[in-house]
Design an enzyme around this catalytic site. Structure first.
Site, mmCIF file in Angstrom:
data_model
loop_
_atom_site.group_PDB
_atom_site.id
_atom_site.type_symbol
_atom_site.label_atom_id
_atom_site.label_comp_id
_atom_site.label_asym_id
_atom_site.label_seq_id
_atom_site.Cartn_x
_atom_site.Cartn_y
_atom_site.Cartn_z
ATOM 1 N N HIS A 106 0.813 -1.220 0.000
ATOM 2 C CA HIS A 106 0.000 0.000 0.000
ATOM 3 C C HIS A 106 0.841 1.263 0.000
ATOM 4 O O HIS A 106 0.340 2.354 -0.297
ATOM 5 C CB HIS A 106 -0.938 0.007 1.218
ATOM 6 C CG HIS A 106 -2.261 0.634 0.940
ATOM 7 N ND1 HIS A 106 -2.413 1.763 0.161
ATOM 8 C CD2 HIS A 106 -3.518 0.295 1.331
ATOM 9 C CE1 HIS A 106 -3.694 2.089 0.089
ATOM 10 N NE2 HIS A 106 -4.383 1.211 0.791
ATOM 11 N N ASP A 117 -1.811 2.276 -4.610
ATOM 12 C CA ASP A 117 -3.092 2.625 -3.995
ATOM 13 C C ASP A 117 -4.170 1.639 -4.451
ATOM 14 O O ASP A 117 -4.030 0.977 -5.486
ATOM 15 C CB ASP A 117 -3.493 4.049 -4.376
ATOM 16 C CG ASP A 117 -2.544 5.085 -3.788
ATOM 17 O OD1 ASP A 117 -1.966 4.811 -2.714
ATOM 18 O OD2 ASP A 117 -2.387 6.161 -4.397
#
Length: 468
Positions: A441, A445
């Site tokens: 992450h 995204d």
């Protein structure tokens, strides 16, 4: 005077050691690195030198240390020496006087002495029974982090403990009248049923302070789980299987990835009917031309590579300074062998045809099973694909990211499902395959990961587009 001149001459040669070690005919040792690489050959330009001079009646000599073949290596194994004692070496008049760690030596710390060299041939016999000195504190600090706690920190904590109010009972002083301890240390020892006589104080004049009790309790709590972990019930039969090098490396890397990379997972189901039909047509052409058959996994690799080219944000890795986006699409393929898990790489997979990808995958998989992979066969990957569907029938799973990459695709098996057809109350059968993308992450995204899976699904369900 003659002996002193030899020492001075030897000292001058040591100052030129970096230049001498560049010679091509250098000392060769074959080692296994803890960085996940198989056996490699190293030259003496990679070997650690420790300066040695005449001491205890010994002539001038040099101690050769275990080299570090990668930034993550802490230990290594010696497979075999390619030089024997007494043989002439490259360092001008130098001779290999003694091999301290011989063929097959395992788990040698980086920097630990593995051999001794001398300048004069007649000095070789003087090192027959030589034992290298233990590494000093500075060497230990270089080879790895210290696990012991320096006693000086206890002295620093004493001023905090000394002004604390006396809370110990009068009876304690009589019971332990020959042990000096601060009141807080006595109280803490009583609460945890610790005998002060079993603890060595680090305060002034050997006084036991609070930190001594805390360290003792911490060490005892660490020892208890370790003993429980290795203990087995008396009525249970078991076999302890030693860790292989590849198993140690895999465990270390996976633990590092799971603890430091913020994983999240996205799953999509893709219809593979068109893919299977195209595969049948291509294999017919392959058989006619004498080529190797194309597998579903080869088509998956091609689709993943094209999706990475389409969504390059997923073809990246995290660094402390930036997000590094790669211009080459190099895909690692997970291959399970009896020796452990290997991930050979298909370089520039987005630019290669299906036939080429199929050939390379089969060759690398065989090399992995034979233990013949070289660093160039698995280094430099930017993305990984793991398939447990075809070989094992696993429907869906989540894979752990292979650092420093930011994504790994987990492929499940295809299964037939009933889906609505074009007409009302009409149904048909179709085969669907689950694919789960594990993302870092920090780099990818959620929307970017979803965009990549959308592109991947498009290539799987319309495989002809991969041929354009």
């Amino acid at each position: 005077m003659a002996y002193a001149s030899r020492i001075i001459s030897h000292s001058k040669k040591l100052r030129n050691a970096p230049n001498l070690l560049r010679h091509e005919q250098a000392l060769l040792v074959r080692c296994f690195s803890f960085s996940g690489q198989p056996s490699v050959e190293i030259r003496s330009s990679q070997v650690l030198l420790r300066r040695g001079f005449s001491s205890s009646g010994l002539p001038p000599h040099q101690e050769i240390g275990m080299p570090s073949l990668s930034p993550t290596m802490t230990e290594g194994n010696i497979a075999r020496w390619l030089k024997k004692e007494v043989e002439m070496e490259c360092m001008e008049e130098g001779y290999l006087a003694k091999i301290v760690r011989g063929d097959g030596a395992k788990e040698i710390k980086v920097g630990e002495v593995i051999a001794i060299t001398v300048e004069e041939e007649e000095d070789i016999s003087k090192f027959k029974d030589y034992t290298p000195s233990a590494p000093d504190a500075s060497s230990a600090a270089d080879t790895g982090p210290s696990v012991s706690t320096p006693p000086q920190k206890e002295v620093a904590k004493e001023p905090v403990a000394s002004p604390e109010p006396k809370v110990s009972k009068p009876s304690e002083a009589s019971a332990e009248d020959r042990v000096f301890a601060s009141p807080l240390a006595r109280n803490l020892a009583e609460e945890n049923k610790v005998s002060l006589s079993s603890i060595k104080g680090t305060g002034p004049d050997g006084r036991i302070v609070k930190a001594d009790i805390e360290d003792y309790l911490a060490s005892r709590s660490k020892e208890a789980p370790a003993k429980a972990k290795h203990a087995a019930p008396a009525d249970v039969d078991y076999t302890d299987i030693p860790h292989s090098q590849i198993r140690k490396v895999t465990a270390s890397r996976l633990l590092f990835a799971k603890q430091t990379i913020p994983h999240y997972y996205l799953t999509v189901d893709s219809c593979v009917d068109n893919l299977m039909e195209l595969r049948g047509q291509l294999n017919a052409l392959q058989e006619a031309s004498g080529g190797k058959r194309i597998s579903v996994n080869d088509l998956v690799l091609k689709a993943a590579a094209l999706a990475l080219r389409k969504v390059p944000q997923c073809n990246s890795s995290w660094t402390d300074e930036c997000i590094r986006q790669f211009h080459n699409v190099n895909i690692n393929v997970a291959v399970q062998t009896e020796k452990g898990l290997f991930t050979p790489v298909i370089r520039d997979a987005d630019k290669k045809g299906l036939s080429t990808i199929a050939d390379e995958v089969k060759q690398l998989a065989q090399k992995a099973k034979d233990g013949g992979l070289k660093p160039a066969d698995y280094e430099g990957g930017t993305f990984t694909v793991s398939n447990l569907g075809g070989p094992f029938g696993i429907k869906q799973f989540c894979a752990i990211i292979n650092p420093p990459q930011s994504g790994i695709l987990a492929i499940g098996s295809a299964e037939k499902r009933v889906v609505p057809s074009s007409g009302p109350e009409q149904y048909k059968f179709a085969s669907f395959m689950s694919a789960t993308l594990s993302c870092d992450h920090r780099v990818i995204d959620g929307a970017v990961g979803a965009e990549w899976l959308k592109a991947f699904k498009g290539y799987i369900e319309n495989p002809e587009s991969m041929l354009l």
